[in-house]
Design an enzyme around this catalytic site. Structure first.
Site, PDB file in Angstrom:
ATOM      1  N   LYS A 249       1.150  -1.296   0.091  1.00 49.40           N
ATOM      2  CA  LYS A 249       0.009   0.067   0.089  1.00 49.40           C
ATOM      3  C   LYS A 249       1.105   1.137  -0.062  1.00 49.40           C
ATOM      4  O   LYS A 249       1.755   1.312   0.550  1.00 49.40           O
ATOM      5  CB  LYS A 249      -0.849  -0.012   1.202  1.00 49.40           C
ATOM      6  CG  LYS A 249      -2.038   1.100   1.101  1.00 49.40           C
ATOM      7  CD  LYS A 249      -3.097   1.005   2.241  1.00 49.40           C
ATOM      8  CE  LYS A 249      -3.799   2.504   2.509  1.00 49.40           C
ATOM      9  NZ  LYS A 249      -4.614   2.577   1.435  1.00 49.40           N
TER      10      LYS A 249
ATOM     11  N   PHE B 128      -0.150   7.208  -9.456  1.00 46.33           N
ATOM     12  CA  PHE B 128      -0.737   8.427 -10.204  1.00 46.33           C
ATOM     13  C   PHE B 128      -2.238   8.238 -10.722  1.00 46.33           C
ATOM     14  O   PHE B 128      -2.695   8.879 -11.344  1.00 46.33           O
ATOM     15  CB  PHE B 128       0.153   8.660 -11.542  1.00 46.33           C
ATOM     16  CG  PHE B 128       1.576   8.986 -11.581  1.00 46.33           C
ATOM     17  CD1 PHE B 128       2.066   9.492 -10.432  1.00 46.33           C
ATOM     18  CD2 PHE B 128       2.273   8.880 -12.648  1.00 46.33           C
ATOM     19  CE1 PHE B 128       3.378   9.481 -10.342  1.00 46.33           C
ATOM     20  CE2 PHE B 128       3.685   8.974 -12.704  1.00 46.33           C
ATOM     21  CZ  PHE B 128       4.154   9.337 -11.580  1.00 46.33           C
TER      22      PHE B 128
ATOM     23  N   CYS C 127      -4.603   7.506  -7.687  1.00 41.35           N
ATOM     24  CA  CYS C 127      -5.647   7.744  -6.664  1.00 41.35           C
ATOM     25  C   CYS C 127      -6.473   9.147  -6.636  1.00 41.35           C
ATOM     26  O   CYS C 127      -5.872  10.093  -6.860  1.00 41.35           O
ATOM     27  CB  CYS C 127      -4.973   7.715  -5.290  1.00 41.35           C
ATOM     28  SG  CYS C 127      -6.013   8.050  -3.844  1.00 41.35           S
TER      29      CYS C 127
ATOM     30  N   LYS D  69       1.201   3.499 -12.690  1.00 38.07           N
ATOM     31  CA  LYS D  69      -0.197   3.127 -12.250  1.00 38.07           C
ATOM     32  C   LYS D  69      -0.985   4.390 -12.805  1.00 38.07           C
ATOM     33  O   LYS D  69      -0.839   5.587 -12.391  1.00 38.07           O
ATOM     34  CB  LYS D  69      -0.419   2.802 -10.727  1.00 38.07           C
ATOM     35  CG  LYS D  69      -2.063   2.175 -10.496  1.00 38.07           C
ATOM     36  CD  LYS D  69      -2.019   1.386  -9.393  1.00 38.07           C
ATOM     37  CE  LYS D  69      -3.539   1.193  -9.013  1.00 38.07           C
ATOM     38  NZ  LYS D  69      -3.694   0.558  -7.834  1.00 38.07           N
TER      39      LYS D  69
ATOM     40  N   CYS E 128     -36.877 -21.835 -25.570  1.00 38.54           N
ATOM     41  CA  CYS E 128     -37.503 -20.802 -25.225  1.00 38.54           C
ATOM     42  C   CYS E 128     -38.606 -20.972 -24.117  1.00 38.54           C
ATOM     43  O   CYS E 128     -39.082 -22.084 -23.925  1.00 38.54           O
ATOM     44  CB  CYS E 128     -38.442 -19.982 -26.313  1.00 38.54           C
ATOM     45  SG  CYS E 128     -39.343 -18.705 -26.035  1.00 38.54           S
TER      46      CYS E 128
END
Lengths: 433, 494
Positions: free
Chosen positions: A45, A137, A139, A177, A346
């Site tokens: 993260k 790049f 968020c 990113k 059907c």
């Protein structure tokens, strides 16, 4: 069983399934559990610059779009980058990479848009032994208000500039990113390549408001009566992500640039679709946040079985569908089809009839006894009946053979291929006269 | 989580769970005399304390089960949907074009629309959609044989053998809306016209409500103590729990303009002649008061199943209701199943439904037959009763002859058998009787044309007393409603 071992932008991992930079990869505890479960790699993260960490809201961070059975179709979040001290993160990254050397360890980064900040953080990450960095790049909330995240990703020149800094100040592979909150993803991808990026990853989350509380008249998630846009992820964004991956894969300027596919990957099939369009691996978040880390077992078994059944290696899959993504003007106008309703399958719900009669071409007859038949003289083969039919394969599209007459146009179906660029109605066709 | 409940509770479990309880040592309750709980014709009720009875006690006795078992046995079948279940169930509807379920519903409720309204969180709107066609939609949701009506027609039945749960969804919507106090129909300005409705069953109530909405003053007469007809006195108790029939009627009357007069029977207290004289129009929604006879020796020892069911519906204490150890029900319709299943639920050890024709000819639907089988009721087909055997007015057994269906009718095969029976129920159909003179009949019922017009001017009829009645609540509602519209048109001079 087919080997799923992958090398992506020079980074090896036992399978192409990475956990995306997000809450599941915020700390050692989660990442170790993910590796135990079998994930091939993680993108840790996003780390910020040294100093006091960011703070998150203390009310709800996530909103949801769900089906009637509460199936999660999309999540939206207003969480920021890691709110833990940089030192703690770096220490844990070092330890996890040391303990799990065969797994890919990528570190996501987001620091202010100046060279010194990037240089400083890259040096710290390199010390951890991580395999690469991913530049966040994408968020779209919170951090973008401070000139970071998607605020960078929306300006190709910034993408190129920061990427270049990173390549200059680090020996590590750099993955950029991208944010989908732009008009044309190719501009961002081209900028990343010009800056020297080793790969791009996409998509980050989509600007969104998941719902409006109709009693409080506030967007969700609601913090003390107010809400802000968040980033949408999960199955609902997958079609947009697939398109963007394909666009980069087939663009002349970015062709060959490794792509890490992100956006609603939930099953092995989703992963295979991303890879067929050109992604070298995939990143997963929402599915893990919904079901836990264990889903990777299905991703692995499903993709292996598919590859075995096709007699393909994983590398054969990557980009296999890319050449078939083309421009509208190049589609074959001599490909004439008509809808066919299988009376044996059907169930007589009449949805095809309602859709066609009310909203399309009045090309389906409803005959006595609820028998539904296609009127070829009106059918333009739009496929809406196929899409709304609740029974798989009940309605199919049948191609008219070359030489037969299309009852709708009265014209003979020509053999061979012809597209818009050669059509008599094309403005250029007239101009040439 | 779905609620599970014992379909049928035995006393044995209770005993083993309670050391020194019932059956151990001296039972003081044996010494207490409880007065007989009234008796049905042909039933001998033991005078002893019911608390000492078990499933194995011979004769027709009350209290065969532990006191706690009755509430569980007679709980809602099936239980109501909670909001989440309803949303999931509603999501299965395909919103068919010109939906087959609407066609299959005798009242033509717009089912896809009401289900979509549930799915989008507006059960009140859903209920309004239902009630616009069927003012007794709440009861019909509980008692309709949906498996042979809307749910049989559901395309998902054809697709996967699992229809949308239309009945349960209808109940969800109407229960929610009623609980919220919604009655979405206002009365039009009073017309000053007066209509008499005879019979406060489904046909009469539906007719009365529709007439009242149009501004007419309606007086509904009923022979019984309470309105409701079969909603109140027929139908299995577990299909309409908690006094639902009366609650629904009270809700229905909220439209205004309807007066209900009970204890007044046509022929006894009222004459059609006087009604025609005193009112602008008359609607007859009579029930079938007479039952068919078996015409076999010992018939006096049998009880009408409809009386048993009515008694069961009215009893304040199910434990006080006597039931046989071995019960035999003769017949093959819904009434036979309702009587048979409820006998089991009251604690009968064995219950057998015997029907003279083949299983496919039974009036009870496959779903009902399955329900009976699950409750432990045995169904024997192809056997006709020959005699009820007993002594002193109490049944001991029923003798049956196997029969085969041939073009000339049912023919005995020559083989017979006997079933032990301390209680025998007749459920072989009901008849209309006491039809006022001057009304033309057809097949023993009041002949009607179009929307319930009888052979007498100003007199309409609907429900079971007409040939088109089908013995279904929902059909009665449709007929009452349509007759009301016709009456209204006539009164308005159109």
């Amino acid at each position: 069983m087919a080997s799923l071992a992958t090398e992506f932008a020079g980074i090896a991992s036992p399978n192409p399934f990475w956990l995306a930079s997000a809450p599941p990869t915020d700390k050692e505890y989660n990442v170790v559990r993910a590796f135990r479960a079998g994930w091939g790699g993680v993108v840790w993260k996003t780390l910020g610059a040294e100093g006091p960490p960011v703070v998150n809201v203390n009310g709800p961070r996530y909103g949801v779009v769900s089906g009637p059975d509460r199936r999660v179709l999309a999540l939206n979040n207003i969480e920021l980058i890691t709110d833990r001290p940089l030192e703690v993160n770096l220490r844990e990254i070092t330890r996890v990479k040391r303990d799990w050397p065969d797994r890919a360890m990528i570190v996501s980064l987001m620091v202010p848009c100046d060279e010194e900040s990037w240089k400083a953080i890259l040096a710290r990450v390199e010390e951890t032994g991580a395999d690469g960095v991913e530049l966040n790049f994408g968020c779209p909330h919170g951090m973008s208000e401070r000139g970071m995240g998607s605020a960078v990703g929306q300006v190709p020149e910034y993408i190129e500039m920061v990427t270049r800094w990173c390549k200059m100040h680090s020996r590590m592979p750099v993955i950029v990113k991208l944010t989908p909150n732009i008009t044309d993803i190719r501009w961002a991808a081209r900028a990343a390549r010009r800056g020297g990026a080793d790969a791009v990853s996409l998509i980050n989350t989509v600007n969104s408001i998941t719902a409006v509380d109709l009693d409080r008249f506030a967007p969700e998630p609601t913090i003390d009566g107010k809400g802000t846009h968040g980033g949408l992820c999960g199955p609902a964004v997958r079609p947009m992500a697939l398109h963007m991956v394909a666009d980069i894969a087939r663009d002349a300027e970015t062709r060959g640039l490794p792509i890490s596919g992100i956006g609603g990957v939930t099953t092995w099939r989703d992963a295979a679709e991303f890879m067929a369009l050109g992604a070298g691996n995939v990143q997963v978040c929402t599915a893990a946040m919904t079901y836990g880390f264990k889903i990777v077992e299905e991703l692995i078994s499903g993709l292996s079985q598919y590859l075995d059944a096709k007699g393909m290696a994983l590398a054969d899959l990557v980009g296999r569908a890319t050449p078939n993504v083309t421009d509208w003007q190049l589609l074959n106008l001599n490909y004439v089809t008509k809808a066919r309703i299988d009376p044996g399958l059907c169930i007589k719900c009449g949805r095809c009839y309602a859709a066609c009669e009310d909203t399309s071409h009045q090309a389906i007859w409803m005959k006595p006894g609820r028998v539904f038949e296609v009127n070829d003289a009106e059918c333009v083969a739009c496929n809406l009946c196929v899409d709304v039919c609740p029974v798989a394969d009940c309605i199919t599209m049948e191609r008219l053979a070359a030489g037969s007459v299309d009852p709708r146009t009265g014209r003979t179906v020509p053999a061979g291929y012809a597209n818009w660029t050669t059509h008599p109605n094309h403005p250029m066709a007239k101009a040439a006269e | 989580m779905r609620r599970r409940r014992p379909l049928y509770a035995t006393g044995a479990d209770e005993e083993s769970a309670t050391p020194g309880g019932r059956g151990a040592g001296v039972n003081i309750y044996r010494l207490i005399k409880i007065p007989a709980c009234g008796s049905l014709p042909g039933i001998k009720v033991r005078q002893e304390a019911s608390l000492s009875n078990s499933q194995l006690t011979p004769g027709v006795v009350p209290g065969r089960l532990p006191a706690t078992a009755y509430a569980a046995n007679f709980a809602d079948v099936p239980p109501p949907l909670d909001p989440y279940e309803a949303r999931v169930a509603a999501d299965r509807c395909y919103f068919c074009h010109d939906a087959p379920c609407i066609t299959a519903c005798p009242t033509a409720i717009d089912i896809p629309l009401f289900i979509r309204q549930i799915a989008t969180g507006t059960p009140e709107a859903a209920a309004t959609t239902i009630w616009a066609q069927n003012i007794l939609g709440g009861m019909c949701a509980r008692v309709c044989p949906t498996e042979t009506l809307c749910e049989e027609a559901c395309v998902r039945e054809e697709a996967e053998g699992k229809p949308v749960e239309i009945g349960r969804l209808q109940r969800f919507a109407t229960d929610r809306a009623r609980a919220g106090g919604l009655h979405p129909f206002a009365r039009a300005a009073a017309t000053g016209r007066r209509v008499a409705v005879v019979g406060a069953g489904p046909a009469g109530l539906a007719c009365a409500h529709r007439l009242a909405r149009h501004g007419h003053d309606v007086t509904v007469f009923d022979a019984r103590e309470k309105p409701g007809g079969l909603n109140e006195y027929g139908l299995a108790a577990y299909k309409t729990t908690g006094g639902f029939a009366q609650d629904e009627i009270a809700w229905l009357l909220a439209v205004g303009g309807i007066t209900i007069v009970t204890g007044r029977a046509l022929g006894r207290d009222l004459t059609l002649e006087a009604l025609r004289r005193d009112f602008d129009a008359v609607f007859l929604g009579l029930g079938l008061a007479a039952t068919n006879a078996l015409g076999i020796p010992g018939e006096a020892m049998a009880t009408d199943a409809v009386d048993f069911i009515a008694r069961l519906r009215q009893t304040p204490d199910l434990a006080a209701l006597p039931v046989g150890r071995d019960v035999v029900v003769i017949g093959g319709g819904m009434t036979a199943v309702d009587a048979g299943v409820q006998s089991r639920l009251l604690g009968a050890e064995t219950v057998t439904i015997v029907y003279r024709r083949g299983r496919e000819r039974m009036g009870a639907s496959g779903h009902e037959q399955e329900h009976a089988a699950t409750a432990g009721v045995r169904i024997v087909t192809g056997a006709a009763p020959v005699a009820i055997l007993g002594e002193g007015g109490a049944a001991r057994a029923v003798e049956f002859a196997y029969v085969e269906e041939e073009p000339k009718g049912l023919v005995p095969t020559g083989e017979t058998f006997r079933l032990r029976a301390d209680q025998v129920f007749k459920a072989i159909g009901q008849r209309l009787e006491g039809v006022p003179a001057g009304l033309a009949l057809e097949g023993g019922r009041i002949r009607t044309e179009g929307p319930g017009r009888t052979s007498l001017a100003g007199v309409w009829a609907g429900g079971d007393c007409t040939p088109a009645g089908e013995d279904l609540t929902v059909t009665a509602v449709a007929q009452g409603r349509d007759a009301a519209e016709d009456i209204h048109a006539r009164l308005a001079g159109r």
